[in-house]
Scaffold this motif. Sequence first.
Motif, PDB file in Angstrom:
ATOM      1  N   THR A 143       0.826  -1.211   0.000  1.00 23.56           N
ATOM      2  CA  THR A 143       0.000   0.000   0.000  1.00 23.56           C
ATOM      3  C   THR A 143       0.855   1.254   0.000  1.00 23.56           C
ATOM      4  OG1 THR A 143      -1.723  -1.188   1.217  1.00 23.56           O
ATOM      5  CG2 THR A 143      -1.850   1.211   1.194  1.00 23.56           C
ATOM      6  N   MET A 144       1.929   1.264   0.806  1.00 27.47           N
ATOM      7  CA  MET A 144       2.806   2.426   0.849  1.00 27.47           C
ATOM      8  C   MET A 144       3.473   2.657  -0.501  1.00 27.47           C
ATOM      9  SD  MET A 144       4.582   2.427   4.636  1.00 27.47           S
ATOM     10  CE  MET A 144       5.202   0.747   4.551  1.00 27.47           C
ATOM     11  N   ALA A 145       3.921   1.578  -1.142  1.00 27.70           N
ATOM     12  CA  ALA A 145       4.575   1.710  -2.447  1.00 27.70           C
ATOM     13  C   ALA A 145       3.590   2.243  -3.483  1.00 27.70           C
ATOM     14  CB  ALA A 145       5.126   0.355  -2.887  1.00 27.70           C
ATOM     15  N   ARG A 146       2.388   1.717  -3.509  1.00 25.22           N
ATOM     16  CA  ARG A 146       1.414   2.156  -4.493  1.00 25.22           C
ATOM     17  C   ARG A 146       1.035   3.624  -4.285  1.00 25.22           C
ATOM     18  NH1 ARG A 146      -3.848  -1.050  -6.838  1.00 25.22           N
ATOM     19  NH2 ARG A 146      -4.419   0.571  -8.340  1.00 25.22           N
ATOM     20  N   THR A 147       0.920   4.056  -3.034  1.00 21.70           N
ATOM     21  CA  THR A 147       0.581   5.450  -2.749  1.00 21.70           C
ATOM     22  C   THR A 147       1.611   6.396  -3.346  1.00 21.70           C
ATOM     23  OG1 THR A 147      -0.521   4.832  -0.681  1.00 21.70           O
ATOM     24  CG2 THR A 147       0.179   7.130  -0.916  1.00 21.70           C
ATOM     25  N   ILE A 148       2.890   6.100  -3.129  1.00 24.28           N
ATOM     26  CA  ILE A 148       3.968   6.973  -3.610  1.00 24.28           C
ATOM     27  C   ILE A 148       4.031   6.995  -5.127  1.00 24.28           C
ATOM     28  CG2 ILE A 148       6.494   7.162  -3.760  1.00 24.28           C
ATOM     29  CD1 ILE A 148       6.599   6.363  -0.824  1.00 24.28           C
ATOM     30  N   PHE A 149       3.935   5.843  -5.746  1.00 22.67           N
ATOM     31  CA  PHE A 149       4.096   5.792  -7.201  1.00 22.67           C
ATOM     32  C   PHE A 149       2.838   6.234  -7.944  1.00 22.67           C
ATOM     33  CE2 PHE A 149       7.755   3.423  -5.873  1.00 22.67           C
ATOM     34  CZ  PHE A 149       8.709   3.757  -6.820  1.00 22.67           C
ATOM     35  N   ASP A 150       1.668   6.045  -7.364  1.00 23.38           N
ATOM     36  CA  ASP A 150       0.457   6.597  -7.970  1.00 23.38           C
ATOM     37  C   ASP A 150       0.465   8.122  -7.907  1.00 23.38           C
ATOM     38  OD1 ASP A 150      -0.532   4.169  -8.698  1.00 23.38           O
ATOM     39  OD2 ASP A 150      -2.057   4.041  -7.118  1.00 23.38           O
ATOM     40  N   ALA A 151       1.197   8.670  -6.934  1.00 18.62           N
ATOM     41  CA  ALA A 151       1.338  10.125  -6.820  1.00 18.62           C
ATOM     42  C   ALA A 151       2.397  10.658  -7.778  1.00 18.62           C
ATOM     43  CB  ALA A 151       1.693  10.507  -5.382  1.00 18.62           C
ATOM     44  N   LYS A 152       3.013   9.756  -8.550  1.00 18.35           N
ATOM     45  CA  LYS A 152       4.020  10.118  -9.558  1.00 18.35           C
ATOM     46  C   LYS A 152       5.260  10.768  -8.940  1.00 18.35           C
ATOM     47  CE  LYS A 152       0.486  10.711 -13.143  1.00 18.35           C
ATOM     48  NZ  LYS A 152       0.642   9.321 -13.590  1.00 18.35           N
ATOM     49  N   LEU A 153       5.614  10.324  -7.745  1.00 10.74           N
ATOM     50  CA  LEU A 153       6.803  10.852  -7.077  1.00 10.74           C
ATOM     51  C   LEU A 153       8.020   9.989  -7.418  1.00 10.74           C
ATOM     52  CD1 LEU A 153       5.238  11.747  -3.610  1.00 10.74           C
ATOM     53  CD2 LEU A 153       5.932  13.325  -5.428  1.00 10.74           C
ATOM     54  N   TYR A 154       8.323   9.944  -8.696  1.00 14.06           N
ATOM     55  CA  TYR A 154       9.469   9.172  -9.170  1.00 14.06           C
ATOM     56  C   TYR A 154       9.844   9.676 -10.557  1.00 14.06           C
ATOM     57  CZ  TYR A 154       6.225   6.623 -12.206  1.00 14.06           C
ATOM     58  OH  TYR A 154       5.295   6.304 -13.156  1.00 14.06           O
ATOM     59  N   SER A 155      10.998   9.220 -11.056  1.00 12.30           N
ATOM     60  CA  SER A 155      11.441   9.574 -12.403  1.00 12.30           C
ATOM     61  C   SER A 155      11.891   8.309 -13.119  1.00 12.30           C
ATOM     62  CB  SER A 155      12.598  10.583 -12.351  1.00 12.30           C
ATOM     63  OG  SER A 155      13.786   9.944 -11.910  1.00 12.30           O
ATOM     64  N   SER A 156      12.342   8.461 -14.361  1.00  8.27           N
ATOM     65  CA  SER A 156      12.774   7.300 -15.134  1.00  8.27           C
ATOM     66  C   SER A 156      14.021   6.645 -14.564  1.00  8.27           C
ATOM     67  CB  SER A 156      13.041   7.727 -16.586  1.00  8.27           C
ATOM     68  OG  SER A 156      14.031   8.740 -16.628  1.00  8.27           O
ATOM     69  N   SER A 157      14.779   7.368 -13.750  1.00 13.58           N
ATOM     70  CA  SER A 157      16.019   6.826 -13.201  1.00 13.58           C
ATOM     71  C   SER A 157      15.881   6.365 -11.749  1.00 13.58           C
ATOM     72  CB  SER A 157      17.140   7.869 -13.295  1.00 13.58           C
ATOM     73  OG  SER A 157      16.794   9.028 -12.560  1.00 13.58           O
TER      74      SER A 157
END
Length: 335
Positions: free
Chosen positions: A214-228
């Motif tokens: 759940t924690m991982a999905r929350t962060i990545f659904d919020a688009k808090l990441y880049s291609s690297s």
Amino acid sequence: MENNNTENKMPTLEVEQSSDIDKLINDDIETSDSDGILEEDGRSGFVKLPHGLALTVAETYPITASEVSKTIILIGPFDSGKTTIETTIYQLFQRKPFAGLYFAGSQSLFGYEERSFYTRLESKKETATTPRTSRFADEIFLHLKLYDRTTKTKTNYLFGDISGEEIYSHLGNVETISEKMPYLKSVDSYVFILDGKQLADKNKRNGAIDQAYTMARTIFDAKLYSSSTRVQVVISKYDILKTNDDANLETTIDKRLQCIVDLLKKYVSEVTVHKVAAMPEPGDLEVGYGLEELLGTWNKPHTDKQVVESYIIDSQLDSEFNKLIYKMQGRVSYV
């Protein structure tokens, strides 16, 4: 007739001016090296020393903007081992070079020492522990500068831990986490930590895995990441799993963790699983078990493809000034 009434003269005392006192107690050091001397309060020849405590997000900007830096965010519930991993890496460098790297400095030595105290004999505690990181604390980053003798380069590592409670406070509304923690956009590595002690308990295992998912999905659904961005899924307290009587336990856990790995690979290309025991109980595993591999993962250079993709994102900005502003706001990832 001579006058024998000589006056007893007291030695003259020079009263220190307030400016002299300020100079004595100020946390500055004077240097005779004229190259690259910093000026503080208009005084040439003085360099401001860091306060040594853990850094705020704003205090990390001068480091990331001026030198090669990597931001590592550790995410997990209370007592899962986030702080223990950070402080054990620091303490291992006090013995000798670690993971092929050499200690080259830190702006948060006091922060490390404060957190490391309870893992040492001086604390007089029966078991190694670390103090709980406050959910609302602003000072979340610990800083290490490490030297790679092979590449002859220095890299700043900024380790920040975020409580599971903080992530859960944004569940169901990913926009709020983007607003509250925009700096996560420029993170180099996310480390999702699962407590090995909970995984060894069949009554808590599924809950611990579901929480990490759940924690991982929350962060990545919020688009808090880049291609690297890279992701490491870490099982902490591996010594507890290793001594468990269930021979099939690790296989069972590995299968369940695959759901988290499959989720993360929808967002980023590099996801690895690690088993660590930072401060294991006396037994077969040594202090820092698994941390050398983990640190090596953080230190590994990015692929050409990742560099190109990040450059394409950056090139959309119209000036170098805007690139810096966007970076400080956490809206652009730099490799």
